[in-house]
Write an enzyme that holds these catalytic residues in place. Structure first.
Site, PDB file in Angstrom:
ATOM      1  CG  ASP A   1     -16.407  20.466   7.652  1.00 49.43           C
ATOM      2  OD1 ASP A   1     -15.474  21.047   8.259  1.00 49.43           O
ATOM      3  OD2 ASP A   1     -16.212  19.537   6.846  1.00 49.43           O
TER       4      ASP A   1
ATOM      5  CG  HIS B   1     -12.797  28.078  14.105  1.00 48.21           C
ATOM      6  ND1 HIS B   1     -13.533  27.097  13.479  1.00 48.21           N
ATOM      7  CD2 HIS B   1     -11.522  27.606  14.149  1.00 48.21           C
ATOM      8  CE1 HIS B   1     -12.742  26.081  13.169  1.00 48.21           C
ATOM      9  NE2 HIS B   1     -11.515  26.364  13.557  1.00 48.21           N
TER      10      HIS B   1
ATOM     11  CG  LEU C   1     -34.603  26.221  19.001  1.00 49.57           C
ATOM     12  CD1 LEU C   1     -34.921  25.100  18.009  1.00 49.57           C
ATOM     13  CD2 LEU C   1     -33.874  27.347  18.276  1.00 49.57           C
TER      14      LEU C   1
HETATM   15  C1  FPP Z   1     -15.410  22.649  11.308  1.00 50.16           C
HETATM   16  O1  FPP Z   1     -14.727  23.505  10.423  1.00 50.16           O
HETATM   17  C2  FPP Z   1     -15.818  23.391  12.467  1.00 50.16           C
HETATM   18  C3  FPP Z   1     -15.437  23.112  13.733  1.00 50.16           C
HETATM   19  C4  FPP Z   1     -14.548  21.993  14.089  1.00 50.16           C
HETATM   20  C5  FPP Z   1     -15.879  23.930  14.857  1.00 50.16           C
HETATM   21  C6  FPP Z   1     -17.254  24.525  14.736  1.00 50.16           C
HETATM   22  C7  FPP Z   1     -17.261  25.726  15.591  1.00 50.16           C
HETATM   23  C8  FPP Z   1     -17.992  26.833  15.375  1.00 50.16           C
HETATM   24  C9  FPP Z   1     -18.995  26.922  14.287  1.00 50.16           C
HETATM   25  C10 FPP Z   1     -17.824  28.043  16.205  1.00 50.16           C
HETATM   26  C11 FPP Z   1     -17.960  27.862  17.687  1.00 50.16           C
HETATM   27  C12 FPP Z   1     -19.232  27.216  18.101  1.00 50.16           C
HETATM   28  C13 FPP Z   1     -20.136  27.729  18.955  1.00 50.16           C
HETATM   29  C14 FPP Z   1     -21.308  26.929  19.348  1.00 50.16           C
HETATM   30  C15 FPP Z   1     -20.026  29.074  19.488  1.00 50.16           C
HETATM   31  P1  FPP Z   1     -13.238  23.150  10.087  1.00 50.16           P
HETATM   32  O2  FPP Z   1     -12.355  23.911  10.988  1.00 50.16           O
HETATM   33  O3  FPP Z   1     -13.041  21.679  10.118  1.00 50.16           O
HETATM   34  O4  FPP Z   1     -13.123  23.689   8.636  1.00 50.16           O
HETATM   35  P2  FPP Z   1     -12.238  23.048   7.465  1.00 50.16           P
HETATM   36  O5  FPP Z   1     -12.792  21.667   7.219  1.00 50.16           O
HETATM   37  O6  FPP Z   1     -12.500  23.979   6.328  1.00 50.16           O
HETATM   38  O7  FPP Z   1     -10.822  23.057   7.927  1.00 50.16           O
END
Ligand code: FPP
Length: 261
Positions: free
Chosen positions: A15, A32, A126
């Site tokens: 997150d 992202h 892994l």
């Molecule tokens: C949460 O941050 C993150 C997500 C909903 C997506 C996670 C995705 C990635 C780490 C990249 C793509 C993944 C792969 C496996 C290639 P948020 O957007 O909710 O952040 P915020 O809470 O600060 O708004």
């Protein structure tokens, strides 16, 4: 004093990508992109540290509620990740699995997922599981439904926890001993609900793009000091620890440098 061996299975809620970007006056999608790059670093770090199972929450069943451009950027990053990383996974002993309802994804993404799973199916060093369009409630309901289909003559009265677990998307993976959530929130957000009954929960204020190998090491040091009772008393745990001291697995000792190349 260290009490815990190195966790066999770590689950992570990645997150804070959006806030990481916002703090830098950048679009959320840039967060992202940085987050996806960090997935590569953390997978490599876990592999080097000898973690056997790593499960990452990449996209929840609720994330479809986000703006369409953000959803499409996340799908694009997932596809790109598969296209760029599978060769390296094959070479470094990583087996990839994807859990969640993949039927909602574009056909190209579905076929890349299938291919990546097949290409890495023989690896054992892994076990990397990516949860995509995943929800813990979906997983449990789906397991109940497939159990019923597999046992047509039986009723729910015949079902027990072990039988249900064989129908969860995580069947074959041990339950995570440690769950790490970045981004400052202290909740599970419909991740592995069934599988985390005795999981140690570690929350850090770091946003996911900033969660590096040093931060992982800190989480492992925290985990090493947990006393895991599994419903028993401290005294019972202490006597079990004494009895098994001679055959104990090495405790997690990350006091020295963790070198991640
Ligand atoms: C949460 O941050 C993150 C997500 C909903 C997506 C996670 C995705 C990635 C780490 C990249 C793509 C993944 C792969 C496996 C290639 P948020 O957007 O909710 O952040 P915020 O809470 O600060 O708004």
């Amino acid at each position: 004093m260290n009490t815990q061996p190195v966790p066999q299975h770590i689950a992570m809620i990645m997150d804070g990508n959006g806030r990481w970007a916002k703090q830098r006056l950048l679009p959320r999608t840039v967060g992202h992109v940085k987050g996806a790059a960090n997935v590569r670093h953390i997978v490599k770090a876990c592999n080097q540290l000898g973690i056997e199972y790593l499960t990452l929450f990449a996209f929840s069943s609720e994330n479809w509620r986000r703006p369409v451009e953000e959803v499409s950027a996340l799908m694009g990053l997932f596809l790109q990740y598969l296209e760029n990383e599978v060769a390296e996974m094959k070479a470094s002993g990583i087996r990839l699995r994807v859990i969640g309802d993949r039927s909602a994804f574009a056909p190209l993404l579905q076929s890349r997922i299938d291919q990546a799973e097949q290409d890495t199916a023989h690896n054992t060093k892994l076990h990397l599981t990516i949860a995509a369009n995943y929800g813990g409630q979906w997983d449990v309901l789906n397991a109940m439904r497939t159990w019923q289909l597999a046992n047509p003559g039986k009723t729910l009265q015949d079902m027990d926890a072990d039988a249900l677990a064989t129908h969860l998307s995580t069947f074959g993976l041990p339950d995570p001993e440690l769950m790490i959530r970045t981004g400052g929130e202290s909740r599970i957000s419909n991740f592995l609900l069934w599988q985390t009954v005795y999981t140690e929960l570690y929350f850090t204020d770091l946003h996911w793009p900033d969660f590096d190998a040093a931060a992982l090491k800190k989480a492992l040091q925290w985990y090493a000091k947990r006393v895991r009772r599994f419903g028993r008393t401290d005294e019972q745990v202490a006597s079990t620890v004494t009895a098994s001291a001679d055959q104990a697995q090495p405790a997690a000792d990350f006091g020295g440098e963790v070198k991640i190349s």
